[in-house]
Design a protein around this motif. Structure first.
Motif, PDB file in Angstrom:
ATOM      1  N   THR A  29      44.787  85.046 130.905  1.00 56.21           N
ATOM      2  CA  THR A  29      45.878  86.002 130.739  1.00 56.21           C
ATOM      3  C   THR A  29      46.763  85.732 132.026  1.00 56.21           C
ATOM      4  O   THR A  29      46.125  85.188 133.130  1.00 56.21           O
ATOM      5  CB  THR A  29      45.380  87.400 130.765  1.00 56.21           C
ATOM      6  N   ASP A  30      47.984  85.829 132.028  1.00 58.64           N
ATOM      7  CA  ASP A  30      49.011  85.743 133.212  1.00 58.64           C
ATOM      8  C   ASP A  30      50.082  86.500 132.913  1.00 58.64           C
ATOM      9  O   ASP A  30      50.647  86.816 131.634  1.00 58.64           O
ATOM     10  CB  ASP A  30      49.442  84.346 132.968  1.00 58.64           C
ATOM     11  N   VAL A  31      50.854  87.021 133.977  1.00 58.91           N
ATOM     12  CA  VAL A  31      51.833  87.814 134.003  1.00 58.91           C
ATOM     13  C   VAL A  31      53.097  87.298 133.425  1.00 58.91           C
ATOM     14  O   VAL A  31      54.027  87.943 132.829  1.00 58.91           O
ATOM     15  CB  VAL A  31      52.103  88.505 135.459  1.00 58.91           C
ATOM     16  N   GLY A  32      53.063  86.091 133.419  1.00 56.32           N
ATOM     17  CA  GLY A  32      54.182  85.138 133.031  1.00 56.32           C
ATOM     18  C   GLY A  32      55.309  84.938 134.041  1.00 56.32           C
ATOM     19  O   GLY A  32      54.957  85.105 135.247  1.00 56.32           O
ATOM     20  N   ARG A  33      56.334  84.478 133.905  1.00 57.20           N
ATOM     21  CA  ARG A  33      57.401  83.984 134.688  1.00 57.20           C
ATOM     22  C   ARG A  33      58.430  85.078 135.032  1.00 57.20           C
ATOM     23  O   ARG A  33      59.419  84.943 136.042  1.00 57.20           O
ATOM     24  CB  ARG A  33      58.147  82.739 134.499  1.00 57.20           C
ATOM     25  N   ASP A  60      51.876  88.779 121.955  1.00 56.68           N
ATOM     26  CA  ASP A  60      53.239  87.995 121.545  1.00 56.68           C
ATOM     27  C   ASP A  60      53.600  87.169 122.661  1.00 56.68           C
ATOM     28  O   ASP A  60      54.440  86.537 122.348  1.00 56.68           O
ATOM     29  CB  ASP A  60      54.258  89.294 121.212  1.00 56.68           C
ATOM     30  N   GLY A  61      53.297  87.208 123.744  1.00 58.52           N
ATOM     31  CA  GLY A  61      53.622  86.279 124.909  1.00 58.52           C
ATOM     32  C   GLY A  61      53.276  84.889 124.687  1.00 58.52           C
ATOM     33  O   GLY A  61      53.767  83.949 125.149  1.00 58.52           O
ATOM     34  N   LEU A  62      52.474  84.749 123.690  1.00 64.43           N
ATOM     35  CA  LEU A  62      51.812  83.311 123.397  1.00 64.43           C
ATOM     36  C   LEU A  62      52.753  82.899 122.200  1.00 64.43           C
ATOM     37  O   LEU A  62      53.562  81.931 122.364  1.00 64.43           O
ATOM     38  CB  LEU A  62      50.324  83.235 122.828  1.00 64.43           C
ATOM     39  N   PHE A  63      52.804  83.642 121.092  1.00 66.57           N
ATOM     40  CA  PHE A  63      53.264  82.781 119.958  1.00 66.57           C
ATOM     41  C   PHE A  63      55.035  82.972 120.162  1.00 66.57           C
ATOM     42  O   PHE A  63      55.486  82.567 119.117  1.00 66.57           O
ATOM     43  CB  PHE A  63      52.738  83.362 118.639  1.00 66.57           C
ATOM     44  N   ASN A  64      55.490  83.888 120.792  1.00 64.74           N
ATOM     45  CA  ASN A  64      56.739  83.824 121.110  1.00 64.74           C
ATOM     46  C   ASN A  64      57.251  82.701 121.977  1.00 64.74           C
ATOM     47  O   ASN A  64      58.417  82.142 122.076  1.00 64.74           O
ATOM     48  CB  ASN A  64      57.393  85.174 121.511  1.00 64.74           C
ATOM     49  N   GLU A  65      56.347  81.732 122.513  1.00 66.17           N
ATOM     50  CA  GLU A  65      56.690  80.709 123.410  1.00 66.17           C
ATOM     51  C   GLU A  65      56.222  79.450 122.743  1.00 66.17           C
ATOM     52  O   GLU A  65      56.965  78.406 123.022  1.00 66.17           O
ATOM     53  CB  GLU A  65      55.920  81.104 124.930  1.00 66.17           C
ATOM     54  N   GLU A 108      44.558  76.564 128.951  1.00 63.55           N
ATOM     55  CA  GLU A 108      45.640  75.381 128.600  1.00 63.55           C
ATOM     56  C   GLU A 108      46.727  76.182 127.782  1.00 63.55           C
ATOM     57  O   GLU A 108      48.148  75.913 128.101  1.00 63.55           O
ATOM     58  CB  GLU A 108      44.951  74.312 127.906  1.00 63.55           C
ATOM     59  N   LEU A 109      46.281  77.281 126.765  1.00 54.58           N
ATOM     60  CA  LEU A 109      47.458  77.794 125.940  1.00 54.58           C
ATOM     61  C   LEU A 109      48.224  78.754 126.872  1.00 54.58           C
ATOM     62  O   LEU A 109      49.673  78.766 126.788  1.00 54.58           O
ATOM     63  CB  LEU A 109      46.917  78.740 124.990  1.00 54.58           C
ATOM     64  N   CYS A 134      53.591  79.686 129.688  1.00 57.38           N
ATOM     65  CA  CYS A 134      54.301  79.931 131.040  1.00 57.38           C
ATOM     66  C   CYS A 134      55.306  78.839 131.217  1.00 57.38           C
ATOM     67  O   CYS A 134      56.337  79.137 131.754  1.00 57.38           O
ATOM     68  CB  CYS A 134      53.079  80.163 132.077  1.00 57.38           C
ATOM     69  N   GLU A 135      54.866  77.754 130.949  1.00 54.86           N
ATOM     70  CA  GLU A 135      55.591  76.543 131.229  1.00 54.86           C
ATOM     71  C   GLU A 135      56.900  76.557 130.144  1.00 54.86           C
ATOM     72  O   GLU A 135      57.925  76.175 130.622  1.00 54.86           O
ATOM     73  CB  GLU A 135      55.056  75.453 130.968  1.00 54.86           C
TER      74      GLU A 135
END
Ligand code: MG
Length: 395
Positions: free
Chosen positions: A10-14, A188-193, A215-216, A221-222
């Motif tokens: 899990t990650d807070v994102g950018r 949704d932070g995964l499939f929206n990116e 990796e996902l 995030c990238e």
């Protein structure tokens, strides 16, 4: 018995300041919850959700699973009543649970909101859950294409969440566990990116579930990291007394919750956008205060605000559109506005007329004391010149 192997990231994102996502791996219960709400509400709601789901380790039916989600919902509702700062907090929830139903190993799935469960099949990322979002409802209703939905500005609006109402609508599935199957739970932070094929490439290439999850999350995030990103990958290692899959898609049964009370019946000749799920709640997770409003209340408030704005601008235009020649103490001046003002818009001095009240021709005095109105400044200046000519300039 089902033996699992899993990995998480899990990650807070950018962009976001806080990570409101929570995950749970309490074998055989796996959960992703994506919290929403101002202050710390989102974190609190998703944390309560996973804490409650951690107790659901011996569910024996999808009904037990629904009960566990309802209990989590009540806990969040009760907590938000206790703390005004947490009012309106909510969370999505997607759960994958190993269970024994009538002696048979099964997988139970519960979903509220727009976190997702996928089965990573050989050639596709098979989405098991159905999003409870406004955009998804519009796609189901044929008012939006799947392509239009991908970057739709309102894709953040979810129509169901835990913590909003005393009861929550929960969709459930019962699946056949099959050795070697890989499942992916995510916010949704995964499939929206990332596209489905980008996700599938990683889950097929990277065998270790923790490495694949990392990796996902890194890739999301990238790709922008505009939201919190959470991934839980669950592999089915062994299944004792494994039943034959009832179908290729593993699905034994589906229970889609439908509203149990009718608040609204569409007229047969309706026009314009409809609300296909009139009983559902609309939660805009990007709004800070208030974090959610009902769809209809929001539309009503917006309409009232538009009418008020139009009235106000009309009033301002009326109040400020004319000029008059009047008196400011002993001086004759040109005002902008109406002689008596309009509500709280008082007239303001536009420019002086080099003339005092005492110098006015007696025939003009009464008019000027009342204020002589004109539609534009040039006319007011013309009148000011005329009364200046008539004025008694010599004592
Ligand atoms: Mg999210």
């Amino acid at each position: 018995m089902i033996e699992f192997r899993w990995g998480t990231a899990t990650d807070v994102g950018r962009v976001r300041q806080a990570n409101q996502d929570q995950l749970l791996t309490a074998t055989p219960v796996f959960v992703v919850a994506d919290g929403m709400g101002g202050h710390n509400g989102g974190e609190v709601a998703s944390a309560i959700a996973v804490d409650e789901m951690a107790k659901a380790t011996d569910v024996a039916s999808v009904d037990d699973l629904i009960d566990a989600v309802q209990q989590a919902n009540r806990e969040i509702v009760d907590r938000s009543k206790l703390d005004p700062e947490l009012r309106g907090m909510g969370t999505t929830l997607v759960a994958l649970v190993g269970m024994i139903v009538d002696g048979e190993p099964r997988l139970g799935v519960a979903n509220v909101g727009d976190s997702r469960l996928y089965r990573c099949a050989a050639d596709e990322l098979a989405q098991i859950t159905e999003d409870h979002t406004l955009v998804e409802a519009l796609v189901r209703d044929g008012r939006l294409t799947a392509e239009e939905a991908i970057n739709h500005p309102q894709r953040n609006i979810v129509t169901r969440a835990l913590g909003i109402d005393e009861k929550v609508l929960v969709d459930t599935w019962q699946l056949t566990p099959v050795e070697g199957d890989r499942y992916l739970l995510c916010s949704d932070g995964l499939f929206n990116e990332l596209t489905p094929s980008e996700i599938l490439e990683v889950v097929h290439r990277v065998d270790d579930p923790a490495a694949a999850a990392h990796e996902l999350v890194e890739a999301a995030c990238e790709a922008g990291g505009r939201d919190n990103v959470t991934v839980v990958i669950v592999d089915i290692i062994t299944v004792e007394a494994a039943p034959e899959p009832a179908s290729d898609d593993r699905v034994i049964s589906v229970h889609k919750a439908v509203p149990d009370r009718v608040l609204h019946v569409d007229p047969p000749d309706r026009t314009g956008p409809s609300d296909p799920h009139p009983d559902e709640i609309v939660v805009d997770r990007q709004a800070s205060k208030p974090p959610f409003v009902t769809w209809r209340l929001g539309a009503f408030v917006a309409a009232v605000l538009v009418v008020l704005a139009v009235l106000l601008s009309t009033l301002v235009a009326y109040a400020r559109s004319s000029y008059f020649v009047g008196t400011d103490g002993e001086e004759v001046v040109i005002f902008r506005g109406r002689p008596d003002g309009v509500l709280w818009f008082d007239p303001t001095v536009e420019e002086p007329v080099v003339l005092t009240v005492a110098e006015l021709d007696p025939a003009d005095l009464a008019d000027v004391l009342d204020g002589v109105e004109f539609d534009d400044l040039e006319d007011a200046r013309g009148y000011a010149d005329a009364i200046t000519q008539r004025a008694v300039t010599e004592p």
